[in-house]
Enzyme design. Structure first.
Site, PDB file in Angstrom:
ATOM      1  N   HIS A 169       0.660  -1.263   0.004  1.00 36.07           N
ATOM      2  CA  HIS A 169       0.096  -0.120   0.015  1.00 36.07           C
ATOM      3  C   HIS A 169       0.943   1.219  -0.107  1.00 36.07           C
ATOM      4  O   HIS A 169       0.443   2.351  -0.376  1.00 36.07           O
ATOM      5  CB  HIS A 169      -1.035   0.122   1.265  1.00 36.07           C
ATOM      6  CG  HIS A 169      -0.057   0.293   2.454  1.00 36.07           C
ATOM      7  ND1 HIS A 169       0.372  -0.691   3.131  1.00 36.07           N
ATOM      8  CD2 HIS A 169      -0.091   1.343   3.297  1.00 36.07           C
ATOM      9  CE1 HIS A 169       0.801  -0.107   4.289  1.00 36.07           C
ATOM     10  NE2 HIS A 169       0.723   1.002   4.368  1.00 36.07           N
TER      11      HIS A 169
HETATM   12  C1  UD1 Z   1      -1.798   5.965   5.494  1.00 37.42           C
HETATM   13  C2  UD1 Z   1      -0.501   6.433   5.675  1.00 37.42           C
HETATM   14  C3  UD1 Z   1       0.596   5.556   5.622  1.00 37.42           C
HETATM   15  C4  UD1 Z   1       0.225   4.073   6.483  1.00 37.42           C
HETATM   16  C5  UD1 Z   1      -1.075   3.778   5.981  1.00 37.42           C
HETATM   17  C6  UD1 Z   1      -1.676   2.657   6.855  1.00 37.42           C
HETATM   18  C7  UD1 Z   1       0.018   9.147   5.280  1.00 37.42           C
HETATM   19  C8  UD1 Z   1       0.457   9.851   4.527  1.00 37.42           C
HETATM   20  N1  UD1 Z   1      -0.050   7.530   5.030  1.00 37.42           N
HETATM   21  O1  UD1 Z   1      -1.635   5.529   4.201  1.00 37.42           O
HETATM   22  O2  UD1 Z   1       1.721   5.982   6.149  1.00 37.42           O
HETATM   23  O3  UD1 Z   1       1.006   3.107   6.150  1.00 37.42           O
HETATM   24  O4  UD1 Z   1      -2.049   4.985   6.166  1.00 37.42           O
HETATM   25  O5  UD1 Z   1      -2.604   1.773   6.297  1.00 37.42           O
HETATM   26  O6  UD1 Z   1      -0.840   9.312   6.161  1.00 37.42           O
HETATM   27  N2  UD1 Z   1      -9.181   4.422   1.276  1.00 37.42           N
HETATM   28  C9  UD1 Z   1     -10.451   3.833   1.243  1.00 37.42           C
HETATM   29  N3  UD1 Z   1     -11.050   3.700   2.507  1.00 37.42           N
HETATM   30  C10 UD1 Z   1     -10.558   3.983   3.673  1.00 37.42           C
HETATM   31  C11 UD1 Z   1      -9.285   4.483   3.642  1.00 37.42           C
HETATM   32  C12 UD1 Z   1      -8.491   4.656   2.373  1.00 37.42           C
HETATM   33  O7  UD1 Z   1     -11.095   3.688   0.228  1.00 37.42           O
HETATM   34  O8  UD1 Z   1     -11.080   3.843   4.779  1.00 37.42           O
HETATM   35  C13 UD1 Z   1      -8.504   4.832  -0.132  1.00 37.42           C
HETATM   36  C14 UD1 Z   1      -8.777   6.093  -0.528  1.00 37.42           C
HETATM   37  O9  UD1 Z   1      -8.853   5.953  -2.086  1.00 37.42           O
HETATM   38  C15 UD1 Z   1      -7.538   6.870  -0.214  1.00 37.42           C
HETATM   39  C16 UD1 Z   1      -6.435   5.891  -0.493  1.00 37.42           C
HETATM   40  O10 UD1 Z   1      -6.798   4.677   0.331  1.00 37.42           O
HETATM   41  O11 UD1 Z   1      -7.303   8.051  -1.251  1.00 37.42           O
HETATM   42  C17 UD1 Z   1      -5.461   6.354   0.498  1.00 37.42           C
HETATM   43  O12 UD1 Z   1      -5.679   6.675   1.790  1.00 37.42           O
HETATM   44  P1  UD1 Z   1      -4.825   7.504   2.803  1.00 37.42           P
HETATM   45  O13 UD1 Z   1      -5.461   7.411   4.187  1.00 37.42           O
HETATM   46  O14 UD1 Z   1      -4.649   8.834   2.165  1.00 37.42           O
HETATM   47  O15 UD1 Z   1      -3.402   7.064   2.833  1.00 37.42           O
HETATM   48  P2  UD1 Z   1      -3.036   5.407   3.086  1.00 37.42           P
HETATM   49  O16 UD1 Z   1      -2.234   4.926   1.694  1.00 37.42           O
HETATM   50  O17 UD1 Z   1      -3.932   4.762   3.725  1.00 37.42           O
HETATM   51  N1  UDP Z   2      -3.542  -5.418   9.043  1.00 37.81           N
HETATM   52  C1  UDP Z   2      -4.530  -5.807   9.473  1.00 37.81           C
HETATM   53  N2  UDP Z   2      -5.240  -6.429   8.351  1.00 37.81           N
HETATM   54  C2  UDP Z   2      -4.894  -6.126   7.148  1.00 37.81           C
HETATM   55  C3  UDP Z   2      -3.526  -5.649   6.895  1.00 37.81           C
HETATM   56  C4  UDP Z   2      -2.889  -5.098   7.807  1.00 37.81           C
HETATM   57  O1  UDP Z   2      -4.920  -6.252  10.815  1.00 37.81           O
HETATM   58  O2  UDP Z   2      -5.436  -6.411   6.290  1.00 37.81           O
HETATM   59  C5  UDP Z   2      -2.650  -4.838  10.410  1.00 37.81           C
HETATM   60  C6  UDP Z   2      -1.147  -5.431  10.380  1.00 37.81           C
HETATM   61  O3  UDP Z   2      -1.122  -6.569  11.198  1.00 37.81           O
HETATM   62  C7  UDP Z   2      -0.432  -4.234  11.412  1.00 37.81           C
HETATM   63  C8  UDP Z   2      -1.021  -3.137  10.722  1.00 37.81           C
HETATM   64  O4  UDP Z   2      -2.327  -3.414  10.189  1.00 37.81           O
HETATM   65  O5  UDP Z   2      -0.742  -4.522  12.541  1.00 37.81           O
HETATM   66  C9  UDP Z   2      -0.260  -2.459   9.657  1.00 37.81           C
HETATM   67  O6  UDP Z   2      -0.966  -1.557   8.998  1.00 37.81           O
HETATM   68  P1  UDP Z   2      -0.509  -1.057   7.677  1.00 37.81           P
HETATM   69  O7  UDP Z   2       0.271  -1.932   7.114  1.00 37.81           O
HETATM   70  O8  UDP Z   2      -1.565  -0.496   6.816  1.00 37.81           O
HETATM   71  O9  UDP Z   2       0.293   0.392   7.943  1.00 37.81           O
HETATM   72  P2  UDP Z   2       1.905   0.539   8.289  1.00 37.81           P
HETATM   73  O10 UDP Z   2       2.255  -0.376   9.035  1.00 37.81           O
HETATM   74  O11 UDP Z   2       2.563   0.119   7.042  1.00 37.81           O
HETATM   75  O12 UDP Z   2       1.822   2.105   8.404  1.00 37.81           O
END
Ligand code: UD1
Ligand code: UDP
Length: 365
Positions: free
Chosen positions: A214
């Site tokens: 992601h």
């Molecule tokens: C964010 C964090 C990243 C973290 C990740 C955890 C920032 C800059 N990035 O990235 O560091 O690793 O969360 O998962 O804060 N979306 C949905 N539904 C949701 C959430 C997101 O559809 O509930 C989709 C939307 O299209 C959105 C995209 O995911 O534009 C990205 O979501 P966003 O929260 O901006 O960043 P992440 O990639 O989730």
């Molecule tokens: N995780 C989860 N379900 C999923 C993917 C991730 O519960 O389908 C959990 C994972 O085990 C970890 C956390 O989400 O505890 C990590 O989040 P993510 O990878 O979104 O973010 P990052 O750690 O890269 O910021």
């Protein structure tokens, strides 16, 4: 003592669970959910499974560009700080929700407590690196998960308020792994996955790769994302991929062909722990997953050029792979000599939440 805690993204809900429980025994916590993540399987499921208290405020900020998302949070968090007048504000990790919380509090001279302080990839193009460096330099209490994090801060001249507490994500694993195993052992994990897809294949434990993708550095570059899926196609075992909504959307936009890969919706934390513990290997660009693989003694290949969790690289438990098909394939089929090495305990003793709690109470004395 009264604090405001800001959470908004999946990993922050997970990190918040043990601290909220400890702190609330004798103190007041106002929980603010920014709404950065909002799908039920990216948010509500973690509150239900981990018993996280219901947020006092839900900002409903949602998705958007960095400026829009962070700006909206900043404005709304400021209003809450003014209304609640807390003794401090707590943030976790390195997302846009983290930076917004730290910035809002700091400008109002409210002490900022940063859990997961001091991590560095030294890649300033990553939004996470920007968020964590800025948050650390705004923080009054820097709660570090590892010695490496303490040293990283020292190199930047930050020593006041720095405390090594151990890693709060390790607390969560320790508290939940047995619950996860008793819920999903004896094939119950496959039954759970079949609830969503009745044709889910009969995967065998330790005979599949568990992948998550992601991070912006991989998903926003069509060539990189294509290469990742080209590598998955050629892997020697099936790839199980609980897919982040960001990546799902981009796969469709780039029209990427998927083979040898079972795509499922994001799963809850307890099922995820089971999958990590029973995969042959984890293949990921997630920060949290690299560590959970290490805690659960599953080898990991990280699809990034840097990691903040350098301890996991020791003895080859985790290796970094550039996004090139041949390199990925070579690394996922490497000899797993790591399994012969005991793992040093570099992430604490599973009681980081108590140490963070004590550090915050001491700060307020
Ligand atoms: C964010 C964090 C990243 C973290 C990740 C955890 C920032 C800059 N990035 O990235 O560091 O690793 O969360 O998962 O804060 N979306 C949905 N539904 C949701 C959430 C997101 O559809 O509930 C989709 C939307 O299209 C959105 C995209 O995911 O534009 C990205 O979501 P966003 O929260 O901006 O960043 P992440 O990639 O989730
Ligand atoms: N995780 C989860 N379900 C999923 C993917 C991730 O519960 O389908 C959990 C994972 O085990 C970890 C956390 O989400 O505890 C990590 O989040 P993510 O990878 O979104 O973010 P990052 O750690 O890269 O910021």
């Amino acid at each position: 003592m009264k604090i405001i805690t800001i959470i908004g993204a999946r990993p922050q809900f997970i990190k918040a669970a043990p601290f909220s429980e400890v702190f609330r025994k004798k103190n007041e916590e106002i929980l603010v959910h920014t709404g950065q993540h909002y799908d039920a399987n990216m948010s509500d499921i973690f509150f239900e499974e981990l018993g996280i208290p219901k947020p006092d405020y839900h900002l409903g900020v949602g998705s958007g560009g960095h400026g829009m998302q962070t700006g909206r949070m900043l404005e709304k968090i400021e209003e809450i700080i003014v209304k609640e007048n807390p003794d401090g504000l707590l943030v976790y990790g390195d997302t846009n929700s983290t930076l917004a919380g730290a910035l809002a509090a700091s400008k109002l001279h409210i002490p900022v407590f940063h859990v997961e302080a001091g991590l560095r990839s030294y890649n300033k193009r990553m939004p996470e690196e920007q968020n964590r460096v800025l948050t650390d330099h705004l923080s009054d209490l820097l709660l570090c998960p590892t010695d490496t994090a303490v040293h990283n801060l020292e190199k930047e001249g930050v020593t006041a308020g720095v405390i090594q507490t151990g890693d709060i994500m390790y607390d969560v694993v320790v508290r939940n792994i047995e619950i996860s195993k008793s819920r999903y052992a004896n094939g119950a994990w496959l039954e759970e996955l079949r609830k969503e897809n009745s044709n889910f294949p009969a995967l065998k434990e330790k005979d599949f790769y568990l992948a998550t993708i992601h991070r912006a550095e991989n998903t926003d570059d069509p060539n990189k994302l294509r290469s990742i899926f080209a590598a998955f196609e050629k892997m020697d075992k099936p790839v199980l991929l609980p897919l982040h909504p960001r990546t799902r959307r981009l796969i469709e936009d780039y029209d990427i062909e998927i083979n040898n890969t079972i795509i499922i919706n994001p799963v809850g934390y307890l099922l995820m722990l089971y999958l990590i513990a029973h995969a042959y290997m984890v293949v990921t660009d997630s920060g949290g997953l690299q560590k959970e693989a290490y805690f659960l003694k599953t080898p990991c290949t990280t699809l990034r050029d840097q990691t903040e969790w350098v301890e996991t690289l020791e003895n080859g438990w985790n290796v970094l792979s550039p996004i090139e098909v041949d390199r990925i394939l070579k690394l996922v089929t490497r000899e797993l000599t790591c399994l012969l090495h005991p793992q040093p305990t570099l992430f604490g003793d599973g009681h980081a939440a108590e140490k963070i709690n004590q550090a915050i109470l001491d700060f307020n004395k």
